[in-house]
Structure formats: structure tokens, C-alpha cells
Motif scaffolding. Structure first.
Motif, PDB file in Angstrom:
ATOM      1  N   ASP A  53      92.381 -63.725 184.380  1.00  0.00           N
ATOM      2  CA  ASP A  53      93.162 -64.579 185.283  1.00  0.00           C
ATOM      3  C   ASP A  53      94.669 -64.459 185.031  1.00  0.00           C
ATOM      4  OD1 ASP A  53      91.079 -65.651 186.789  1.00  0.00           O
ATOM      5  OD2 ASP A  53      90.712 -67.269 185.368  1.00  0.00           O
ATOM      6  N   LEU A  70     101.173 -62.009 185.042  1.00  0.00           N
ATOM      7  CA  LEU A  70     101.531 -63.285 185.652  1.00  0.00           C
ATOM      8  C   LEU A  70     102.081 -64.229 184.595  1.00  0.00           C
ATOM      9  CD1 LEU A  70      98.341 -63.594 187.873  1.00  0.00           C
ATOM     10  CD2 LEU A  70     100.555 -62.608 188.471  1.00  0.00           C
ATOM     11  N   CYS A  74      96.014 -67.554 186.662  1.00  0.00           N
ATOM     12  CA  CYS A  74      95.885 -67.711 188.104  1.00  0.00           C
ATOM     13  C   CYS A  74      94.399 -67.986 188.354  1.00  0.00           C
ATOM     14  CB  CYS A  74      96.353 -66.456 188.816  1.00  0.00           C
ATOM     15  SG  CYS A  74      96.497 -66.634 190.592  1.00  0.00           S
ATOM     16  N   GLN A  98     104.851 -62.958 194.310  1.00  0.00           N
ATOM     17  CA  GLN A  98     103.748 -63.813 193.911  1.00  0.00           C
ATOM     18  C   GLN A  98     102.426 -63.245 194.406  1.00  0.00           C
ATOM     19  OE1 GLN A  98     105.196 -67.283 195.971  1.00  0.00           O
ATOM     20  NE2 GLN A  98     105.896 -68.224 194.067  1.00  0.00           N
ATOM     21  N   CYS A 106     100.670 -67.599 192.506  1.00  0.00           N
ATOM     22  CA  CYS A 106     100.823 -67.308 191.089  1.00  0.00           C
ATOM     23  C   CYS A 106     101.998 -66.346 190.920  1.00  0.00           C
ATOM     24  CB  CYS A 106      99.538 -66.695 190.545  1.00  0.00           C
ATOM     25  SG  CYS A 106      98.080 -67.716 190.857  1.00  0.00           S
TER      26      CYS A 106
END
Length: 126
Positions: A53, A70, A74, A98, A106
Motif C-alpha cells: 500500500d 507514496l 494508500c 497523486q 494518495c
């Protein structure tokens, strides 16, 4: 006759040289360098693969791979079938863009050139 054979041989060499210029070997691309993906909001992105994630690999239209890290997790990225990319008024995805997953945005912290992602691990059999 010898002149004709020499001329034909010389022409073949010239044609081979011209073919090399027409289809040059692809240059090696440095990896881990900050990058931008042009036309990300239209045709610039072919595929993606989540890395948990917190990151994902993005495949550009010509088969080149990028890795986007990131700022935080996310939620749902690891299992997402589709994602969106927010380019903030331009058509280029970069470290200021994003990733959109299930309605949540995210923030990308870095987008760098990458090698192709490793193959997906096979599920464990019980």
C-alpha cells in the motif's frame, strides 16, 4: 564483371549501415533517476502493479517502468484493479502528482525510473 560484383558488395555494405541507423539499439536508461511520465492523463500509462500500500510500479506507453513511492499507506492500493492518476493541471505525472484509489487521493513522494517489477509471488497452497 569484377566491377559489378564490387559495386554490389559495396551497396550491400551501405544498406547494412543504413539499417543500423534506421533501427539503432535502444540506449540503456539509468535507473533510480527522478522522472516524469508524459501524457499520463491520456495515453501515457499502459499498466501498473502495486507494491503493498506504499508504492507502485507504473508502466509507460513504450514499456518503460517507473516506481512511485507514496508519502504514506494508500489503503486499498495493494488490491486495486484500477487506479487513477492526478497530474495537477498538466498532462505529466511526476513526484507532485497523486494516485487515486477508491476515491482517495494518495500523494506521490518520488517517481523514479525503474527496472521491470519482479514477478508476482504465487499464492501458498494449504
Amino acid at each position: 564483371m569484377k566491377t559489378l560484383i564490387a559495386a554490389l558488395a559495396g551497396g550491400a555494405v551501405l544498406l547494412a549501415g543504413a539499417a543500423a541507423f534506421a533501427n539503432p539499439a535502444p540506449a540503456e536508461r539509468p535507473l533510480g533517476v527522478e522522472a516524469r511520465i508524459p501524457f499520463a492523463n491520456t495515453t501515457g500509462i499502459r499498466n501498473f502493479r502495486a507494491d503493498g500500500d506504499n508504492a507502485l510500479w507504473i508502466e509507460g506507453q513504450r514499456g518503460e517502468w517507473y516506481r512511485a513511492e507514496l508519502f504514506g499507506p494508500c489503503i486499498g492500493l495493494n488490491h486495486a484493479v484500477k487506479v487513477g492518476f492526478v497530474t495537477r493541471g498538466t498532462n505529466t505525472l511526476d513526484r507532485f502528482g497523486q494516485v487515486l484509489v477508491d476515491g482517495s487521493k494518495c500523494q506521490i513522494s518520488s517517481l523514479v525510473t525503474s527496472a521491470e517489477p519482479p514477478p508476482k509471488a504465487k499464492g501458498k497452497k494449504s
